[in-house]
Design a protein around this motif. Structure first.
Motif: not given
Lengths: 262, 250
Positions: B191-194, B215-224, B233-236
């Motif tokens: 599940d990619l969303g997960e 390999v991806y480092e996931i850098n979201l705007e704010t991580r909660k 915004t970066k999720f998609i």
């Protein structure tokens, strides 16, 4: 409680009563027809006996032939064979489960023994074990054992593989896997194998009593045949039906109780 | 400074069947740092579970090796089925690992009771699993795993048995617990969303033979927590990118 719910419960209760009523009706119809046919001499009551004669014979057996001790003998043999069969079956199933290669090796032999009519072994058992009660019990165990082994072993094999994997990831040893998952998971299978086993044990005991006995319901039936008193034979069969029904009900109640506790 | 706790070096795994040889994993390299939440995503049947089995020590690689910084690393393993024993109470279920490893001390019991309290399961401790919802069961399974204070937590599609709504809620719960207990975790999921909403690092795995594709480092705007992360915004963007990498042709 709402009216609909009341109506629903009532309907269920009503349905139960109807079923029980029809069951009793069938027995009564059968008995009355049997009695009627023999009274009118349509069937030969000497060969077919009749419900009335059976009741008379049972009370005669009770007063003059120590019927209770015959029943107790058969019950005793059945219970011993049952207990031994289940315990042995449980142990053998564990051995087969733990040693998969062994299980594969003995598989065809188990099938062979299972399909062999055990009564054919009767004469040998008598010679080896002796013409006594032990022979009857051995006979009965031979009949109930293979079924117990197969039922319990299959229960073990059906253990949830994830649960075993979980224990393995916890570094459990073989014994821990067996006692913590495999046996508890098969609990209900083991309990339901009791029901099959009790019937098998009784079949085995009666077969044994036919071959060699001084007491028991099987003995009464054979005795009745030998002196050509079909009333005794029929009475024996009726008593046997009642015994097997009661034993089955006891084990069934026990099963429900044991399964609900968990 | 990176605090490396697990290193997977060039491992390969071959399976032998009567029909022939199957290469499940080929030259795989993964590094895990302490406190990290890593996701492995790939199409089903690509050998992800095999990899977890190898890390857990239930299976061994054909070649390559795995090194832990810890001498005797403790590994917690969670599956898609909660694997709770229906004949044991919730509390007894949590104790099972301690009992097996003969660590059933008062201190550890206290620790479990605390976890149960913390995560709102204390009042159910003497109930049997059948009284609990799927999500609660999965939480109990997590506490059972945490009871042994593992150095690393392996999650093999842990939310697969749940319906979509519970899946979101439970993954949120589980994530929060893992973070609060400061656990290192590797989750395997399709599940990619997960994956994007939970992990800090995602390894995209190829089809069989399984190897690291990207390999991806996931850098979201704010991580909660995962549910809020889904609105980032970066999720998609990550979602789309990984979707393309997986190259799924139906």
């Amino acid at each position: 409680m709402s009216n609909e719910q009341k109506l629903f419960l009532k309907r269920i209760k009503y349905n139960k009563i109807i079923i029980r009523f029809i069951q009793i009706l069938i027995i009564l119809c059968f008995a009355f027809t049997w009695q009627f046919l023999s009274d009118k001499n349509i069937i030969n009551s000497f060969v077919f006996s009749s419900p009335k004669k059976i009741l008379e014979t049972i009370s005669l057996l009770y007063t003059n032939y120590d019927l209770i001790s015959h029943i107790l003998t058969t019950l005793y043999e059945t219970i011993i064979a049952f207990a031994l069969g289940i315990s042995l079956g449980f142990i053998v199933a564990i051995i087969l489960y733990e040693f998969k290669t062994l299980a594969k090796i003995v598989d065809p032999f188990l099938t062979m023994i299972n399909s062999l009519p055990k009564v054919a072994l009767g004469p040998i058992i008598i010679i080896w074990v002796g013409a006594n009660m032990n022979s009857i019990i051995v006979m009965s165990i031979l009949i109930n054992l293979i079924i117990s082994v197969m039922t319990i072993y299959n229960g073990f094999l059906n253990t949830d593989s994830y649960k075993i994997k979980l224990l393995k990831s916890l570094k459990a040893n073989k014994l821990q896997i067996l006692t913590k998952v495999v046996i508890p998971e098969s609990y209900s299978t083991i309990i339901s194998s009791l029901k099959i086993n009790i019937s098998m044990s009784l079949i085995g005991v009666i077969m044994g009593e036919f071959l060699v006995s001084k007491k028991g319901i099987g003995y009464l039936i054979i005795y009745g045949t030998q002196i050509f008193n079909l009333n005794i034979v029929m009475s024996g069969i009726i008593i046997l039906i009642i015994i097997s029904f009661i034993l089955y009900e006891i084990v069934d109640k026990l099963e429900k109780k044991l399964l609900n506790e968990k | 400074m990176k605090n490396n706790i697990l290193k997977i070096n060039h491992i390969s795994k071959k399976y032998h069947t009567i029909d022939g040889e199957i290469t499940a994993i080929k030259d795989m390299n993964i590094e895990v740092n302490k406190g990290e939440f890593i996701a492995l995503v790939g199409t089903s049947g690509c050998g992800k579970s095999t990899l977890l089995n190898i890390i857990a020590g239930l299976d061994s690689p054909t070649s390559g090796n795995i090194t832990f910084t810890e001498k005797n690393p403790k590994i917690g393993y969670m599956f898609q089925s909660d694997c709770l024993f229906p004949w044991l109470t919730i509390y007894e279920n949590c104790l099972i690992g301690l009992k097996i490893q003969k660590k059933n001390t008062l201190e550890n019991q206290e620790y479990i009771l605390n976890l149960l309290k913390k995560y709102n399961l204390y009042e159910f401790k003497d109930k049997y699993p059948k009284c609990l919802s799927g999500g609660m069961k999965q939480r109990v399974a997590l506490i059972r795993t945490l009871a042994l204070k593992p150095d690393i937590l392996l999650l093999d599609e842990p939310f697969n048995a749940l319906d979509y709504q519970s899946r979101l809620a439970v993954s949120n719960d589980v994530y929060n617990i893992i973070k609060k207990e400061n656990q290192t975790a590797i989750i395997v999921t399709h599940d990619l969303g997960e994956a994007v909403s939970m992990a800090e690092k995602i390894y995209v795995l190829s089809k069989r033979p399984c190897t690291v594709k990207k390999v991806y480092e996931i850098n979201l705007e704010t991580r909660k927590d995962p549910i809020s992360n889904r609105k980032d915004t970066k999720f998609i963007e990550y979602y789309d990118q990984i979707w393309k990498d997986l190259d799924i042709n139906v």
